[in-house]
Structure formats: structure tokens, C-alpha cells
Write an enzyme that holds these catalytic residues in place. Structure first.
Site, PDB file in Angstrom:
ATOM      1  N   GLY A  65       1.298   6.586   0.074  1.00 30.91           N
ATOM      2  CA  GLY A  65       0.703   5.474   0.802  1.00 30.91           C
ATOM      3  C   GLY A  65      -0.786   5.696   0.859  1.00 30.91           C
ATOM      4  CE  LYS A  99      -2.560  -2.690   3.065  1.00 35.55           C
ATOM      5  NZ  LYS A  99      -3.006  -2.778   4.435  1.00 35.55           N
ATOM      6  CB  SER A 137      -7.562   0.132  10.717  1.00 34.74           C
ATOM      7  OG  SER A 137      -8.356  -0.091   9.595  1.00 34.74           O
TER       8      SER A 137
END
Length: 185
Positions: free
Chosen positions: A58, A44, A137
Site C-alpha cells: 500500500g 492504492k 494523511s
């Protein structure tokens, strides 16, 4: 599919750290659907080279949406070579106002070594305080851990790696399989 039938994709923690003439963006490799880890080796964090200028990005959120945004960012950078701030603002404007783009669910951290930005679908181009930022997250965990290390003698990459390790220990949607890209200021 409705949200009750499809639990949605979770995962990704991305951190950007600027210290000692270097900017590092690190991201974990986990992609989860509900309570299931679908992939542990996702990449990512990407290095882009539009017009020969290095940019590291990112992303957190939907992978397809993020790739669409990365392509748009590359085209903006090709239009204004060497001007990441201007390209980021143009992308954020399009993202917020374009009928198709406004539905994309992702966030980006981008750097050219000089500038470090978070770009959001709300039209935000944020330059972080304290030379560190994080999304996803486990972003708040990584950010807190990284901020605590900024006044130590650790370099940017060590701070990013250590902060991501702490986030992976706390957030069930973050793993320790890192992709790390470094760019000089």
C-alpha cells in the site's frame, strides 16, 4: 510550479494489520488537490507477484512516485525471491542514495504475510510494534483506532476496516471507499 500556486496532492490512508495468522493492508480511495476531491476511487493497495511470491503493498504520497517504487521493489524481490526484508532494505538504500529516487515523495507498507514493513525515503525499513502500522494523511487516526481494537476478538480485516472507517470520519483527506488485500502468514 511553486507551492503557493499548486496546493499539492493530499490523501491516502493506508493501514497494515497482522492478527490471527493473517495480514491485511487496507487503503482508502481519495485523492485531493487542495480542498478539492479529484478522485474517490483510487486503488492504492496492490498485490505483487514477483517470482511467484505474493506481496501486498500500500502506498501514500505521489502516485507516480509510488508506482516507481513498487516497480523497484518488484525488481529487488525478483533478485532475492522470498526475502522481503532484504529487498526492502535494498530498496530503502537505493531510495536514500540514488540521485533520482531520493526526490520521490511516497511511503510504502509492504507484507509477504510473514514480515510487515514501512519503507520510507529516509532509508527506513520499520517493522511496526503491536502488529499494526499506518501511513498517510489519516494514518495516525487509523493507527490509534486500530491499536484500540487489537485486544478485542475482531480479526485483522475487521480491525483494518473499522479503523479506516474511523479515520474517514475524522480526516477530510480520507474516504470510506476501501481496497483491502489479505495474505496469510
Amino acid at each position: 510550479m511553486s507551492d503557493d500556486k499548486f496546493p499539492g496532492w493530499h490523501g491516502t490512508t493506508i493501514i497494515g494489520v497482522r492478527k490471527g495468522g493473517k495480514v491485511v493492508i487496507a487503503g482508502d480511495g481519495q485523492v485531493s488537490v487542495g480542498q478539492t476531491v479529484m478522485k474517490g476511487t483510487a486503488r492504492k493497495v496492490r498485490r505483487l507477484s514477483p517470482g511467484g511470491m505474493d506481496v501486498v503493498a500500500g502506498f501514500a504520497g505521489s502516485t507516480a512516485d509510488a508506482f516507481t517504487l513498487l516497480e523497484r521493489l518488484e525488481s529487488k524481490l525478483e533478485a532475492v525471491p522470498g526475502q522481503l526484508a532484504r529487498a526492502a532494505v535494498e530498496l530503502a538504500k537505493d531510495w536514500r542514495t540514488d540521485k533520482y529516487l531520493k526526490n520521490l515523495e511516497a511511503m510504502l507498507i509492504v507484507t509477504d504475510g510473514k514480515d510487515l514493513f514501512v519503507i520510507t525515503g529516509a532509508g527506513d525499513v520499520l517493522e511496526p510494534e503491536h502488529d499494526i502500522t499506518a501511513i498517510g494523511s489519516g494514518g495516525n487516526f487509523a493507527l490509534a483506532a486500530g491499536r484500540a481494537m487489537m485486544d478485542t476478538d475482531k480479526d485483522a480485516e475487521t480491525i483494518a476496516r473499522d479503523a479506516m472507517k474511523i479515520a474517514a470520519d475524522i480526516c477530510v483527506y480520507t474516504n470510506g471507499n476501501l481496497t483491502v488485500e489479505t495474505i496469510d502468514e
